[in-house]
Write a protein that holds these residues in place. Structure first.
Motif, PDB file in Angstrom:
ATOM      1  N   MET A 316       0.824  -1.206   0.000  1.00  0.00           N
ATOM      2  CA  MET A 316       0.000   0.000   0.000  1.00  0.00           C
ATOM      3  C   MET A 316       0.856   1.253   0.000  1.00  0.00           C
ATOM      4  SD  MET A 316      -3.039  -1.018  -0.264  1.00  0.00           S
ATOM      5  CE  MET A 316      -3.881   0.539   0.006  1.00  0.00           C
ATOM      6  N   SER A 317       1.969   1.186   0.743  1.00  0.00           N
ATOM      7  CA  SER A 317       2.880   2.334   0.760  1.00  0.00           C
ATOM      8  C   SER A 317       3.482   2.558  -0.623  1.00  0.00           C
ATOM      9  CB  SER A 317       3.979   2.096   1.794  1.00  0.00           C
ATOM     10  OG  SER A 317       4.922   3.153   1.774  1.00  0.00           O
ATOM     11  N   SER A 318       3.899   1.444  -1.250  1.00  0.00           N
ATOM     12  CA  SER A 318       4.469   1.550  -2.606  1.00  0.00           C
ATOM     13  C   SER A 318       3.412   2.050  -3.592  1.00  0.00           C
ATOM     14  CB  SER A 318       4.998   0.188  -3.063  1.00  0.00           C
ATOM     15  OG  SER A 318       6.002  -0.275  -2.194  1.00  0.00           O
ATOM     16  N   LEU A 319       2.176   1.530  -3.426  1.00  0.00           N
ATOM     17  CA  LEU A 319       1.086   1.966  -4.300  1.00  0.00           C
ATOM     18  C   LEU A 319       0.812   3.459  -4.102  1.00  0.00           C
ATOM     19  CD1 LEU A 319      -1.145   1.263  -6.318  1.00  0.00           C
ATOM     20  CD2 LEU A 319      -2.605   0.665  -4.381  1.00  0.00           C
ATOM     21  N   GLY A 320       0.847   3.876  -2.829  1.00  0.00           N
ATOM     22  CA  GLY A 320       0.643   5.292  -2.551  1.00  0.00           C
ATOM     23  C   GLY A 320       1.685   6.163  -3.214  1.00  0.00           C
ATOM     24  N   LYS A 321       2.945   5.708  -3.135  1.00  0.00           N
ATOM     25  CA  LYS A 321       4.023   6.465  -3.784  1.00  0.00           C
ATOM     26  C   LYS A 321       3.832   6.489  -5.295  1.00  0.00           C
ATOM     27  CE  LYS A 321       7.416   5.353  -0.185  1.00  0.00           C
ATOM     28  NZ  LYS A 321       8.666   4.627   0.139  1.00  0.00           N
ATOM     29  N   LEU A 322       3.424   5.322  -5.840  1.00  0.00           N
ATOM     30  CA  LEU A 322       3.201   5.247  -7.287  1.00  0.00           C
ATOM     31  C   LEU A 322       2.069   6.186  -7.703  1.00  0.00           C
ATOM     32  CD1 LEU A 322       3.817   3.839  -9.994  1.00  0.00           C
ATOM     33  CD2 LEU A 322       2.127   2.100  -9.360  1.00  0.00           C
ATOM     34  N   VAL A 323       0.966   6.150  -6.952  1.00  0.00           N
ATOM     35  CA  VAL A 323      -0.180   7.020  -7.243  1.00  0.00           C
ATOM     36  C   VAL A 323       0.225   8.483  -7.164  1.00  0.00           C
ATOM     37  CG1 VAL A 323      -2.401   7.806  -6.327  1.00  0.00           C
ATOM     38  CG2 VAL A 323      -1.949   5.363  -6.555  1.00  0.00           C
ATOM     39  N   SER A 410      -3.869   9.313  -1.131  1.00  0.00           N
ATOM     40  CA  SER A 410      -2.568   8.744  -0.736  1.00  0.00           C
ATOM     41  C   SER A 410      -1.987   9.477   0.466  1.00  0.00           C
ATOM     42  CB  SER A 410      -1.579   8.790  -1.905  1.00  0.00           C
ATOM     43  OG  SER A 410      -1.319  10.132  -2.287  1.00  0.00           O
ATOM     44  N   ARG A 411      -2.141  10.791   0.531  1.00  0.00           N
ATOM     45  CA  ARG A 411      -1.724  11.590   1.682  1.00  0.00           C
ATOM     46  C   ARG A 411      -0.280  11.332   2.096  1.00  0.00           C
ATOM     47  NH1 ARG A 411      -4.969  15.955   3.075  1.00  0.00           N
ATOM     48  NH2 ARG A 411      -7.156  15.349   2.984  1.00  0.00           N
TER      49      ARG A 411
END
Length: 462
Positions: A316-323, A410-411
């Motif tokens: 989720m953290s990686s996805l957040g960074k990607l987003v 993502s915040r």
């Protein structure tokens, strides 16, 4: 070497075997006792510091006053005011001792503990440590002071146990606090003993410089039986060293057939007890291992669950960074397009005005221009151009809203607690989910009706 803080069933078995064999080459019970206390003193080690765990180890046994050597009888007389002492008076006698001070390595140099006469159970109750020791060994005070020969056989088969004081400092059962416990850093006291066929009790007491857990103490019960096996051969034979044996009538046989039978019966019973205790210890340890294994299995499941959650969080953290990265990359060209749409609309409007002026002042253009006007339907282009620009503006605004919602969702730049407007979070989430709400061939459109109240800023993790 054994560490009492991590004492195991294997340690108990090895130590018991060693103690049981110490009587094979001895000539008296005192000599066996010396071997036993020396073995315990030298082999109980604090593995962390490498130092001995025991400050002092002592071996006591009760004797009738008449069975004491002359010197110990004289010593006993010096402790009491009575001129005449009965021969059957029970005396708790120090047979062997080993410790870190030189005077603690000889029973002859011991002050105050060579012999403790046990006149009555009332007198024993006034000696805290002896009273507690006898109580924890499971013995009746009357049994110690005046053994009933009719009950000895049954009692002897049952009486063996452990004496345990977990916290020596401040304990009412160890009166020598300032002279012994504090200066020698005594943490715990452990003893074990039992009853002999003659009705006498034997006790080994260890004053320890380490605190040991109850689970280790429980493993000491079988050691009482191993010590009993080591000293049994000398129960009716030599108790003290040769030169200190009590005076007896040479015409009286020292060992009768009944005593021999009693000794053999006691030996068999003790061996059976050892077997029973070993089996009980095995069962107890097996139960403990099963419980530990179940606990480890549960811990493993929790660790696996935690690991899955950590992997999920990392994803989720990686996805957040990607987003956030994609949102940033999309946001720049969309802002560029959106910002230039107003100019393009303005410029196009100006061009249309010019074309319309040309049509007014030159109503009859050349045939080639008429053909182009007809082919491209100039009137339609002029009408539709405004709608196209409006649609492009709405589209770029929509993209801007989606990008803003993704960043808001993502915040990544707002991990700390801060004051936020809750409605923004709800709106951004609804924006992300908007395509799920649209009608499909199987489901109707889902209408979201918002009735927001006027909320203040909320302090939270956005």
């Amino acid at each position: 070497m054994y560490d009492l803080q991590m004492f195991t069933m294997r340690d108990m078995s090895e130590c018991g075997l060693a103690l049981r064999s110490l009587g094979k080459k001895a000539n008296s019970m005192e000599e066996v006792g010396n071997h036993i206390v020396q073995y315990l003193y030298n082999n109980l080690i604090d593995l962390k510091s490498g130092e001995r765990s025991c400050a002092l180890v002592r071996f006591f046994k009760t004797h009738s006053y008449g069975e004491l050597p002359p010197k110990l009888q004289e010593y006993t007389h010096s402790l009491v005011s009575n001129d005449v002492l009965e021969n059957n008076l029970k005396c708790l006698t120090l047979l062997s001792t080993a410790g870190q001070k030189s005077e603690w390595n000889s029973r002859h140099k011991s002050e105050g503990h060579k012999v403790i006469p046990l006149f009555s159970k009332e007198m024993i109750a006034q000696i805290p440590m002896i009273f507690q020791l006898i109580q924890q060994l499971g013995l009746n005070l009357d049994t110690v002071v005046r053994p009933d020969l009719n009950l000895l056989t049954d009692l002897e088969q049952r009486m063996y146990n452990v004496f345990y004081i977990p916290d020596a400092l401040g304990s009412p059962y160890i009166p020598s606090q300032t002279s012994f416990v504090i200066p020698y850093n005594i943490k715990s006291v452990v003893g074990f003993g039992g009853l002999l066929p003659s009705g006498n009790i034997f006790i080994i007491i260890m004053f320890l410089k380490v605190a040991i857990p109850q689970i280790s103490v429980d493993l000491f019960r079988p050691l009482a039986l191993n010590v009993k096996m080591a000293i049994l051969p000398f129960e009716n034979e030599k108790t003290f060293t040769e030169q200190e044996q009590p005076l007896v009538d040479e015409n009286i046989s020292t060992t009768t057939d009944d005593e021999t039978f009693q000794y053999l019966n006691s030996q068999i019973t003790t061996l059976n007890q050892l077997l029973d205790v070993s089996e009980q210890s095995t069962i107890s340890q097996s139960d403990h291992l099963e419980q530990t294994n179940a606990s480890l299995q549960e811990t493993l499941k929790k660790l696996q669950s935690t690991q899955i959650q950590l992997v999920h969080n990392e994803k989720m953290s990686s996805l957040g960074k990607l987003v956030a990265g994609i949102a940033h990359e999309i946001n720049n060209p969309v802002n560029f397009i959106h910002g230039n749409l107003s100019y393009a609309k303005e410029y196009t409007h100006s061009i249309v005005k010019i074309i319309q002026k040309y049509q007014k002042y030159y109503p009859d253009p050349p045939e080639e221009i008429k053909k182009l006007v007809k082919e491209n339907d100039l009137d339609f282009l002029i009408r539709d151009l405004t709608r196209t620009f409006n649609s492009m503006t709405v589209g770029t605004e929509r993209i801007t809203e989606i990008v803003s919602s993704l960043r808001n969702f993502s915040r990544l730049d707002e991990a700390e607690i801060k004051q936020v407007y809750i409605h923004e979070g709800i709106d951004s989430t609804l924006m992300i989910l908007k395509h799920f709400l649209q009608a499909t061939d199987k489901t109707p459109e889902i209408e979201v009706v918002k009735h927001y109240s006027q909320l203040p800023l909320i302090e939270c993790y956005p």
